[in-house]
Write a protein that holds these residues in place. Structure first.
Motif, PDB file in Angstrom:
ATOM      1  N   ALA A  27       0.819  -1.209   0.000  1.00 55.17           N
ATOM      2  CA  ALA A  27       0.000   0.000   0.000  1.00 55.17           C
ATOM      3  C   ALA A  27       0.856   1.265   0.000  1.00 55.17           C
ATOM      4  CB  ALA A  27      -0.927  -0.003   1.219  1.00 55.17           C
ATOM      5  N   VAL A  28       2.001   1.223   0.678  1.00 57.70           N
ATOM      6  CA  VAL A  28       2.865   2.401   0.781  1.00 57.70           C
ATOM      7  C   VAL A  28       3.352   2.843  -0.598  1.00 57.70           C
ATOM      8  CG1 VAL A  28       5.070   3.240   1.683  1.00 57.70           C
ATOM      9  CG2 VAL A  28       3.592   1.836   3.120  1.00 57.70           C
ATOM     10  N   PHE A  29       3.711   1.874  -1.447  1.00 62.42           N
ATOM     11  CA  PHE A  29       4.281   2.185  -2.754  1.00 62.42           C
ATOM     12  C   PHE A  29       3.241   2.262  -3.867  1.00 62.42           C
ATOM     13  CE2 PHE A  29       8.664   0.180  -1.611  1.00 62.42           C
ATOM     14  CZ  PHE A  29       8.980   1.309  -0.871  1.00 62.42           C
ATOM     15  N   GLU A  30       1.980   1.998  -3.549  1.00 66.77           N
ATOM     16  CA  GLU A  30       0.951   1.924  -4.592  1.00 66.77           C
ATOM     17  C   GLU A  30       0.830   3.196  -5.434  1.00 66.77           C
ATOM     18  OE1 GLU A  30      -2.029   0.218  -6.949  1.00 66.77           O
ATOM     19  OE2 GLU A  30      -0.535  -0.649  -5.607  1.00 66.77           O
ATOM     20  N   PRO A  31       0.818   4.409  -4.854  1.00 63.76           N
ATOM     21  CA  PRO A  31       0.702   5.611  -5.701  1.00 63.76           C
ATOM     22  C   PRO A  31       1.832   5.727  -6.719  1.00 63.76           C
ATOM     23  CG  PRO A  31       0.281   6.165  -3.403  1.00 63.76           C
ATOM     24  CD  PRO A  31       0.827   4.765  -3.415  1.00 63.76           C
ATOM     25  N   GLY A  32       3.051   5.393  -6.307  1.00 62.52           N
ATOM     26  CA  GLY A  32       4.179   5.448  -7.228  1.00 62.52           C
ATOM     27  C   GLY A  32       4.058   4.416  -8.325  1.00 62.52           C
ATOM     28  N   ARG A  33       3.650   3.204  -7.961  1.00 67.13           N
ATOM     29  CA  ARG A  33       3.462   2.155  -8.970  1.00 67.13           C
ATOM     30  C   ARG A  33       2.420   2.564  -9.988  1.00 67.13           C
ATOM     31  NH1 ARG A  33       4.152  -1.573  -4.727  1.00 67.13           N
ATOM     32  NH2 ARG A  33       1.919  -1.599  -4.356  1.00 67.13           N
ATOM     33  N   ARG A  34       1.300   3.115  -9.513  1.00 67.39           N
ATOM     34  CA  ARG A  34       0.213   3.501 -10.430  1.00 67.39           C
ATOM     35  C   ARG A  34       0.686   4.542 -11.436  1.00 67.39           C
ATOM     36  NH1 ARG A  34      -3.469   3.704  -5.963  1.00 67.39           N
ATOM     37  NH2 ARG A  34      -3.348   5.979  -6.065  1.00 67.39           N
ATOM     38  N   ALA A  36       3.830   5.241 -12.419  1.00 67.23           N
ATOM     39  CA  ALA A  36       4.833   4.684 -13.324  1.00 67.23           C
ATOM     40  C   ALA A  36       4.186   3.790 -14.369  1.00 67.23           C
ATOM     41  CB  ALA A  36       5.886   3.918 -12.535  1.00 67.23           C
ATOM     42  N   MET A  37       3.247   2.963 -13.961  1.00 71.54           N
ATOM     43  CA  MET A  37       2.601   2.049 -14.898  1.00 71.54           C
ATOM     44  C   MET A  37       1.693   2.786 -15.866  1.00 71.54           C
ATOM     45  SD  MET A  37       1.894  -1.242 -12.468  1.00 71.54           S
ATOM     46  CE  MET A  37       1.367  -2.267 -13.838  1.00 71.54           C
ATOM     47  N   ALA A  38       1.051   3.867 -15.423  1.00 65.94           N
ATOM     48  CA  ALA A  38       0.237   4.672 -16.334  1.00 65.94           C
ATOM     49  C   ALA A  38       1.092   5.261 -17.441  1.00 65.94           C
ATOM     50  CB  ALA A  38      -0.488   5.774 -15.564  1.00 65.94           C
ATOM     51  N   GLN A  39       2.301   5.699 -17.093  1.00 64.60           N
ATOM     52  CA  GLN A  39       3.218   6.212 -18.111  1.00 64.60           C
ATOM     53  C   GLN A  39       3.656   5.101 -19.049  1.00 64.60           C
ATOM     54  OE1 GLN A  39       4.076   9.268 -18.936  1.00 64.60           O
ATOM     55  NE2 GLN A  39       5.366   8.480 -20.591  1.00 64.60           N
ATOM     56  N   ALA A  40       3.942   3.934 -18.502  1.00 64.81           N
ATOM     57  CA  ALA A  40       4.346   2.798 -19.335  1.00 64.81           C
ATOM     58  C   ALA A  40       3.250   2.416 -20.318  1.00 64.81           C
ATOM     59  CB  ALA A  40       4.704   1.605 -18.448  1.00 64.81           C
ATOM     60  N   GLU A  41       2.015   2.464 -19.877  1.00 62.26           N
ATOM     61  CA  GLU A  41       0.889   2.074 -20.737  1.00 62.26           C
ATOM     62  C   GLU A  41       0.673   3.061 -21.886  1.00 62.26           C
ATOM     63  OE1 GLU A  41      -0.444  -0.686 -20.721  1.00 62.26           O
ATOM     64  OE2 GLU A  41      -0.535  -1.526 -18.708  1.00 62.26           O
ATOM     65  N   LYS A  42       1.160   4.292 -21.738  1.00 66.71           N
ATOM     66  CA  LYS A  42       1.051   5.252 -22.848  1.00 66.71           C
ATOM     67  C   LYS A  42       1.902   4.824 -24.036  1.00 66.71           C
ATOM     68  CE  LYS A  42       0.184   9.331 -19.945  1.00 66.71           C
ATOM     69  NZ  LYS A  42       0.716  10.654 -19.508  1.00 66.71           N
ATOM     70  N   ILE A  43       2.934   4.048 -23.755  1.00 69.43           N
ATOM     71  CA  ILE A  43       3.824   3.566 -24.809  1.00 69.43           C
ATOM     72  C   ILE A  43       3.454   2.136 -25.190  1.00 69.43           C
ATOM     73  CG2 ILE A  43       6.231   3.116 -25.445  1.00 69.43           C
ATOM     74  CD1 ILE A  43       6.994   5.230 -23.321  1.00 69.43           C
ATOM     75  N   GLY A  44       3.394   1.275 -24.194  1.00 71.22           N
ATOM     76  CA  GLY A  44       3.027  -0.113 -24.426  1.00 71.22           C
ATOM     77  C   GLY A  44       4.087  -0.872 -25.201  1.00 71.22           C
ATOM     78  N   GLY A  45       3.794  -2.153 -25.471  1.00 69.88           N
ATOM     79  CA  GLY A  45       4.714  -2.980 -26.229  1.00 69.88           C
ATOM     80  C   GLY A  45       5.386  -4.011 -25.350  1.00 69.88           C
ATOM     81  N   ARG A  46       6.670  -4.195 -25.551  1.00 68.63           N
ATOM     82  CA  ARG A  46       7.436  -5.164 -24.763  1.00 68.63           C
ATOM     83  C   ARG A  46       8.097  -4.422 -23.607  1.00 68.63           C
ATOM     84  NH1 ARG A  46      12.528  -8.848 -25.617  1.00 68.63           N
ATOM     85  NH2 ARG A  46      11.813 -10.759 -24.587  1.00 68.63           N
ATOM     86  N   GLY A  55       6.485  -9.535  -7.928  1.00 67.88           N
ATOM     87  CA  GLY A  55       5.548  -9.459  -9.049  1.00 67.88           C
ATOM     88  C   GLY A  55       4.261  -8.727  -8.729  1.00 67.88           C
ATOM     89  N   ILE A  56       4.304  -7.871  -7.724  1.00 69.06           N
ATOM     90  CA  ILE A  56       3.081  -7.212  -7.266  1.00 69.06           C
ATOM     91  C   ILE A  56       2.431  -6.362  -8.361  1.00 69.06           C
ATOM     92  CG2 ILE A  56       4.262  -5.174  -6.335  1.00 69.06           C
ATOM     93  CD1 ILE A  56       2.290  -5.334  -3.942  1.00 69.06           C
ATOM     94  N   ALA A  57       3.237  -5.840  -9.295  1.00 64.17           N
ATOM     95  CA  ALA A  57       2.684  -4.999 -10.359  1.00 64.17           C
ATOM     96  C   ALA A  57       2.216  -5.788 -11.576  1.00 64.17           C
ATOM     97  CB  ALA A  57       3.732  -3.973 -10.804  1.00 64.17           C
ATOM     98  N   LEU A  58       2.646  -7.042 -11.719  1.00 62.90           N
ATOM     99  CA  LEU A  58       2.413  -7.786 -12.959  1.00 62.90           C
ATOM    100  C   LEU A  58       0.948  -7.917 -13.359  1.00 62.90           C
ATOM    101  CD1 LEU A  58       5.093 -10.629 -12.581  1.00 62.90           C
ATOM    102  CD2 LEU A  58       5.210  -8.558 -14.009  1.00 62.90           C
ATOM    103  N   PRO A  59       0.015  -8.143 -12.425  1.00 59.61           N
ATOM    104  CA  PRO A  59      -1.382  -8.293 -12.841  1.00 59.61           C
ATOM    105  C   PRO A  59      -1.996  -7.024 -13.417  1.00 59.61           C
ATOM    106  CG  PRO A  59      -1.037  -9.169 -10.631  1.00 59.61           C
ATOM    107  CD  PRO A  59       0.179  -8.382 -10.984  1.00 59.61           C
ATOM    108  N   HIS A  60      -1.357  -5.891 -13.229  1.00 57.20           N
ATOM    109  CA  HIS A  60      -1.965  -4.611 -13.590  1.00 57.20           C
ATOM    110  C   HIS A  60      -1.549  -4.093 -14.963  1.00 57.20           C
ATOM    111  CE1 HIS A  60      -3.465  -4.636  -9.527  1.00 57.20           C
ATOM    112  NE2 HIS A  60      -2.227  -4.763  -9.079  1.00 57.20           N
ATOM    113  N   TYR A  61      -0.657  -4.824 -15.647  1.00 56.18           N
ATOM    114  CA  TYR A  61      -0.342  -4.459 -17.028  1.00 56.18           C
ATOM    115  C   TYR A  61      -1.435  -4.976 -17.955  1.00 56.18           C
ATOM    116  CZ  TYR A  61       4.464  -3.356 -15.619  1.00 56.18           C
ATOM    117  OH  TYR A  61       5.575  -2.805 -15.033  1.00 56.18           O
ATOM    118  N   ARG A  62      -1.738  -4.194 -18.991  1.00 58.59           N
ATOM    119  CA  ARG A  62      -2.694  -4.669 -19.988  1.00 58.59           C
ATOM    120  C   ARG A  62      -2.175  -5.939 -20.640  1.00 58.59           C
ATOM    121  NH1 ARG A  62      -2.877   0.907 -22.253  1.00 58.59           N
ATOM    122  NH2 ARG A  62      -4.493   2.038 -21.123  1.00 58.59           N
ATOM    123  N   ARG A  63      -3.096  -6.831 -20.968  1.00 63.82           N
ATOM    124  CA  ARG A  63      -2.698  -8.111 -21.562  1.00 63.82           C
ATOM    125  C   ARG A  63      -2.184  -7.949 -22.988  1.00 63.82           C
ATOM    126  NH1 ARG A  63      -3.401  -8.658 -16.762  1.00 63.82           N
ATOM    127  NH2 ARG A  63      -4.198 -10.557 -15.758  1.00 63.82           N
TER     128      ARG A  63
END
Length: 228
Positions: A27-34, A36-46, A55-63
């Protein structure tokens, strides 16, 4: 003891953290993860998730993305493998035990390299960043989110005092943004995007865009920033 981190110190520290990491830091790191991952999703790919941990972040990437996770800690990776199997995360290509300063991926293998709360705790930060830049395609991004040390004032003094004591925990509380700026200038294949504060300034998101580095006439190097 040394004021820096070595591989055995990091491995021992995160072997201890592995069983309780998600409970203590989830929970402490959740805002930072969200963010960072939102920025990653703007690009997407590999996507290379460096310091994938449990692996706490792995389920939250788009398939639609393909994700490869890397970590230096086998106990943390075992938790990640269990998560991938339990939650059937078929967008995860693999989970690899690797030293960040010597990764076994080909040049330009990834569209994104993301490191969440990890770059300040690896044994060789600059060498690891060099590797992240190497495996990134032109136009891709390194996305870091981390607590960064204060430049001056009371907090900076405390972080310097606490640094030696924090090594047993696998932390570098005094690691500052200036160190990342200096690395980017020295590396020469990336440009830093304006850092952003996260969670009321508790953390900072720092991005580096990979440049298209080409050889100009006469053998000089010409750096071309890509659009976006």
């Amino acid at each position: 003891m040394s004021t820096d981190l070595d591989r055995s110190t990091v491995e021992e520290a995160y072997a201890r953290w592995a069983p309780i990491y998600d409970v203590v830091f989830g929970a402490v790191f959740e805002p930072g993860r969200r963010m960072a991952m939102a920025q990653a999703e703007k690009i997407g790919g590999r996507i290379l998730e460096f310091g994938v941990g449990t692996g706490i972040a792995l389920p939250h990437y788009r398939r639609t993305n393909r994700v490869v996770g890397v970590d230096i800690s086998e106990p943390m990776l075992q938790k990640a493998r269990e998560r991938v199997e339990k939650e059937r995360l078929d967008h995860v290509e693999g989970l690899c035990l690797m030293d960040g300063a010597q990764m076994g991926f080909a040049d330009a293998s990834f569209d994104i390299a993301i490191a969440q709360f990890v770059i300040t705790v690896v044994p060789q930060p600059e060498e690891t960043l060099d590797e992240l830049a190497r495996v990134l395609r032109p136009g891709g991004e390194i996305i870091l989110v981390n607590h960064l040390g204060a430049e001056d004032g009371v907090r900076a003094s405390f972080e310097r005092w606490f640094a030696r004591r924090a090594r047993k925990l696998g932390w570098r509380p005094e690691f500052q943004l200036a160190r990342l700026r200096d690395w980017a200038l020295k590396n020469g294949t990336v440009e830093m995007v304006t850092p952003r504060n996260v969670a009321l300034g508790m953390y900072t998101m720092v991005r580096f865009r990979k440049l298209d580095v080409t050889c100009a006439a006469g053998g000089s190097v010409e750096r071309v920033a890509l659009a976006g």
